[in-house]
Structures are given as structure tokens and as C-alpha cells.
Motif scaffolding. Structure first.
Motif, PDB file in Angstrom:
ATOM      1  N   ARG A   1       0.833  -1.206   0.000  1.00 29.82           N
ATOM      2  CA  ARG A   1       0.000   0.000   0.000  1.00 29.82           C
ATOM      3  C   ARG A   1       0.865   1.252   0.000  1.00 29.82           C
ATOM      4  O   ARG A   1       2.042   1.211   0.366  1.00 29.82           O
ATOM      5  CB  ARG A   1      -0.960  -0.017   1.187  1.00 29.82           C
TER       6      ARG A   1
ATOM      7  N   TYR B   1      -4.292  -4.096  -1.334  1.00 24.03           N
ATOM      8  CA  TYR B   1      -5.360  -3.239  -0.826  1.00 24.03           C
ATOM      9  C   TYR B   1      -6.267  -2.660  -1.905  1.00 24.03           C
ATOM     10  O   TYR B   1      -7.374  -2.231  -1.601  1.00 24.03           O
ATOM     11  CB  TYR B   1      -4.752  -2.082  -0.023  1.00 24.03           C
TER      12      TYR B   1
ATOM     13  N   GLU C   1      -8.800  -3.206   7.254  1.00 27.95           N
ATOM     14  CA  GLU C   1      -7.495  -3.809   7.555  1.00 27.95           C
ATOM     15  C   GLU C   1      -7.621  -4.821   8.690  1.00 27.95           C
ATOM     16  O   GLU C   1      -6.873  -5.810   8.709  1.00 27.95           O
ATOM     17  CB  GLU C   1      -6.465  -2.739   7.881  1.00 27.95           C
TER      18      GLU C   1
END
Length: 240
Positions: free
Chosen positions: A11, A182, A233
Motif C-alpha cells: 500500500r 489493498y 485492515e
């Protein structure tokens, strides 16, 4: 005793460093390879906010990072309701000083449904502070509900180019046990960075994806692939 894993974090910064710290506290090792970076365009948001609107919508906390240097200019808007895609974005809105923050469950579809349920209070429409690329789901949901929307692209994600030897060095043995993916674009770009030799070397690496859409970017021949139960997350890391 929990097993210590070697985990590849793809990410963008500064989020990558936050995730790395979180993983370190869990006893894992991290390899940082941000494959995208945010190019901020805050003036687009500031201009859009000068037009009449009943509320603001945000689907990424990156918007608030883009606007952080302009907090004084946001003061007139801090009482305006802000519809946020999920808890992390809502928390970022609160940190910026917004007083009325409504959080969705993590998807544009869910956020559009929340806005549709409150449509009678949105007579002047929404200003949507967005990024690029983005899913069309939120804007499509607003259109279906008849809610006017002015979209301001407040940031855009740009692919980071790495020298082949940099990728080779990061992904040489001991190769990561797991990679965290992500977004669709970051996952897609990650695989374009791999040489055939590196791709073969990591083909059995476990891939944890934030959503099914992210998993769609994975080419055949890689995996196993796991998908978070919801786009957060917390649920992503729960699969470790």
C-alpha cells in the motif's frame, strides 16, 4: 507461540509505514514495496466546496491527507455532514475537525444507500471529494437515488516505477510468506513489476486481498488467494 511471518506491504506511504508498525507489534517482519503514490490536488476540493451543497462525501482517508495543509479554509464547512465510506475515513474526518460524521461499512454501495435513506436532507446535493481511479459504485448509487453530486478529484494515484534490480532485491530469498493487496490498481501494477524469474519465485506466496475486486487483478498462476470478509485492515490481518 504465534508464528512470525515475513509480510510484503504494497500500500502507499504513509499508510504502508503504519501497517508495518502494526505488523511489527504483532511479531511479524515486513517488506515495504509501495507500488502507488498519491498526487494531491486539493484545489479541486476547495473549489467544489464553494458551490451550494447539503453534505460532503469521502471514500478515502487520502482526501484528508490532501487537505491537511488547508484546515483554515475548511473551517466554514466543519458543521456540514460528512458521509464517509468506513470507520478509518470517518476517524480521519473527525481528526480534521468535522462535527457531523456518518460512516458506512466500507463500500461505496453501502455509503450510497445511507445517503439515499437521508435524501430528503440533501436537497442541495453532495460534494464528493474523490480520488482517481475509483469504483463507480458510489456515484451510480447516488444517481439511482436521484441525489445530485458534484465530484472533485482531490487526489490521483500514480504508479511508482522501480528499477528491476530493486524488485529483485526485495523479493529474493527469504521471500515473503504473505503479500497484502489493498486496491485493484495497486495489485495490478504490482504484478507488472515482476520479471518472469521473480514471478516464478513468488508464485506460491499467499495473497491477502481487501476485496473480491482486488483479487480480480491477480493473474493466473499466483496464490493461494484469500479475501477479507469485509473491506477493512482488521479483517484483512485477521487472516494471517
Amino acid at each position: 507461540m504465534p508464528v512470525s511471518l515475513r509480510i510484503l506491504v504494497t500500500r502507499p506511504q504513509p499508510s504502508a509505514a503504519v501497517t508495518a508498525a502494526r505488523l511489527g507489534a504483532m511479531g511479524h517482519q515486513t517488506v515495504l514495496l509501495p507500488v502507488m503514490e498519491a498526487i494531491h490536488q486539493p484545489q479541486a476540493a476547495l473549489d467544489a466546496l464553494t458551490h451550494p451543497h447539503s453534505a460532503i462525501a469521502v471514500t478515502s482517508a487520502e482526501v484528508f491527507r490532501a487537505l491537511a495543509p488547508y484546515k483554515a479554509q475548511l473551517t466554514p464547512h466543519l458543521q456540514t455532514p460528512v458521509y464517509c465510506v468506513g470507520p478509518a475515513t470517518a476517524q480521519a474526518a473527525q481528526h480534521m475537525g468535522f462535527q457531523s460524521v456518518i460512516s458506512g461499512s466500507g463500500t461505496g454501495v453501502s455509503l450510497a444507500k445511507i445517503a439515499a435513506a437521508a435524501s430528503t436532507s440533501l436537497a442541495n446535493g453532495l460534494v464528493y471529494l474523490a480520488g482517481w481511479p475509483r469504483s463507480p459504485a458510489f456515484e451510480a448509487g447516488l444517481q439511482a437515488a436521484g441525489i445530485a453530486c458534484r465530484t472533485a478529484e482531490t487526489y490521483r494515484m500514480s504508479a511508482i516505477t522501480y528499477a528491476p534490480e530493486t524488485i529483485e532485491k526485495l523479493l529474493q530469498p527469504p521471500i515473503p510468506d504473505v503479500a497484502l493487496l489493498y486496491s485493484y490498481e495497486s495489485a495490478r501494477h504490482f504484478f507488472t513489476l515482476l520479471s518472469p524469474e521473480t514471478a516464478q519465485r513468488i508464485s506460491d506466496m499467499r495473497l491477502l486481498c481487501l476485496s473480491e475486486h482486488v483479487a480480480d487483478a491477480i493473474p493466473p498462476g499466483f496464490g493461494p488467494v484469500s479475501i477479507a470478509a469485509e473491506p477493512s485492515e482488521e479483517t484483512l490481518l485477521a487472516q494471517l
